[in-house]
Write a protein that holds these residues in place. Structure first.
Motif, PDB file in Angstrom:
ATOM      1  N   ASP A   1       0.819  -1.210   0.000  1.00  0.00           N
ATOM      2  CA  ASP A   1       0.000   0.000   0.000  1.00  0.00           C
ATOM      3  C   ASP A   1       0.858   1.267   0.000  1.00  0.00           C
ATOM      4  O   ASP A   1       1.940   1.299   0.573  1.00  0.00           O
ATOM      5  CB  ASP A   1      -0.920   0.021   1.224  1.00  0.00           C
ATOM      6  N   VAL A   2       0.337   2.302  -0.654  1.00  0.00           N
ATOM      7  CA  VAL A   2       0.972   3.616  -0.664  1.00  0.00           C
ATOM      8  C   VAL A   2       0.231   4.465   0.355  1.00  0.00           C
ATOM      9  O   VAL A   2      -0.986   4.621   0.282  1.00  0.00           O
ATOM     10  CB  VAL A   2       0.902   4.265  -2.065  1.00  0.00           C
ATOM     11  N   LEU A   3       0.982   4.998   1.312  1.00  0.00           N
ATOM     12  CA  LEU A   3       0.383   5.773   2.391  1.00  0.00           C
ATOM     13  C   LEU A   3       0.577   7.260   2.163  1.00  0.00           C
ATOM     14  O   LEU A   3       1.666   7.703   1.824  1.00  0.00           O
ATOM     15  CB  LEU A   3       1.011   5.377   3.732  1.00  0.00           C
TER      16      LEU A   3
ATOM     17  N   LYS B   1       9.205  10.430   8.027  1.00  0.00           N
ATOM     18  CA  LYS B   1       9.969   9.199   7.829  1.00  0.00           C
ATOM     19  C   LYS B   1       9.105   7.933   7.756  1.00  0.00           C
ATOM     20  O   LYS B   1       9.326   7.091   6.896  1.00  0.00           O
ATOM     21  CB  LYS B   1      10.999   9.087   8.962  1.00  0.00           C
ATOM     22  N   PRO B   2       8.114   7.769   8.647  1.00  0.00           N
ATOM     23  CA  PRO B   2       7.331   6.530   8.584  1.00  0.00           C
ATOM     24  C   PRO B   2       6.637   6.331   7.225  1.00  0.00           C
ATOM     25  O   PRO B   2       6.499   5.208   6.757  1.00  0.00           O
ATOM     26  CB  PRO B   2       6.293   6.689   9.694  1.00  0.00           C
ATOM     27  N   PHE B   3       6.235   7.420   6.602  1.00  0.00           N
ATOM     28  CA  PHE B   3       5.571   7.321   5.305  1.00  0.00           C
ATOM     29  C   PHE B   3       6.595   7.159   4.190  1.00  0.00           C
ATOM     30  O   PHE B   3       6.381   6.405   3.241  1.00  0.00           O
ATOM     31  CB  PHE B   3       4.687   8.547   5.055  1.00  0.00           C
TER      32      PHE B   3
ATOM     33  N   GLY C   1       5.460   0.236   0.298  1.00  0.00           N
ATOM     34  CA  GLY C   1       4.679   0.624  -0.876  1.00  0.00           C
ATOM     35  C   GLY C   1       5.101   1.978  -1.430  1.00  0.00           C
ATOM     36  O   GLY C   1       5.182   2.174  -2.644  1.00  0.00           O
ATOM     37  N   ASN C   2       5.397   2.922  -0.535  1.00  0.00           N
ATOM     38  CA  ASN C   2       5.858   4.241  -0.965  1.00  0.00           C
ATOM     39  C   ASN C   2       7.234   4.147  -1.615  1.00  0.00           C
ATOM     40  O   ASN C   2       7.509   4.853  -2.591  1.00  0.00           O
ATOM     41  CB  ASN C   2       5.898   5.198   0.223  1.00  0.00           C
ATOM     42  N   LEU C   3       8.088   3.282  -1.078  1.00  0.00           N
ATOM     43  CA  LEU C   3       9.413   3.091  -1.676  1.00  0.00           C
ATOM     44  C   LEU C   3       9.292   2.508  -3.083  1.00  0.00           C
ATOM     45  O   LEU C   3       9.996   2.918  -4.003  1.00  0.00           O
ATOM     46  CB  LEU C   3      10.274   2.182  -0.794  1.00  0.00           C
TER      47      LEU C   3
END
Length: 146
Positions: free
Chosen positions: A38-40, A45-47, A52-54
């Motif tokens: 999932d993309v948040l 930093k946590p996001f 998924g974001n990476l």
């Protein structure tokens, strides 16, 4: 010693909000824990380090030149292609509300997020590529004259 119940209280508040949201909805519409794909939405930093974001960042990096060398239509096609790659691999684009409950955003909002990733990664292109890729008023005028 003193036992702190702050974490438990926060968890209960989030859980109550999730259960409230579930009333009258299908179970799959409420996201308790985001998955690795999932993309948040969010800052910090946590996001940024969420898997998924990476992955989205990696796909954006691969398509940077196509995105910035293209016109508005091309940019839309590139963003949509990345969206399809992500969603075909079971990724969801999730935003957290003020109670900490995640919900899936619509496609248009997800595409805005992808465009945001591109804008934030513009600096990754070498300087000469950026100046060539970004249309200036004179280049647009010359293009129209031909």
């Amino acid at each position: 010693g003193v036992v702190s119940t702050k974490s438990n209280e926060r968890f209960l508040k989030i859980r109550r909000a999730q259960e409230e949201r579930m009333k009258g909805r299908r179970k799959e519409e409420v996201i308790v824990v985001p998955g690795n794909k999932d993309v948040l939405f969010g800052r910090g930093k946590p996001f940024q380090t969420h898997q998924g974001n990476l992955r989205l960042g990696f796909l954006v990096e691969e398509a940077l030149e196509d995105y910035f060398c293209g016109d508005r239509q091309t940019k839309m096609v590139v963003s949509k292609k990345i969206y399809q790659i992500m969603t075909n691999d079971s990724a969801r684009f999730l935003r957290q509300d003020k109670e900490g409950v995640y919900f899936q955003v619509d496609e248009a909002t997800a595409l805005d997020k992808i465009d945001h990733f591109f804008r934030n990664r513009k600096h990754s292109l070498p300087a000469n590529r950026i100046s060539d890729a970004i249309p200036t008023k004179s280049r647009i005028k010359n293009k129209r004259d031909h």
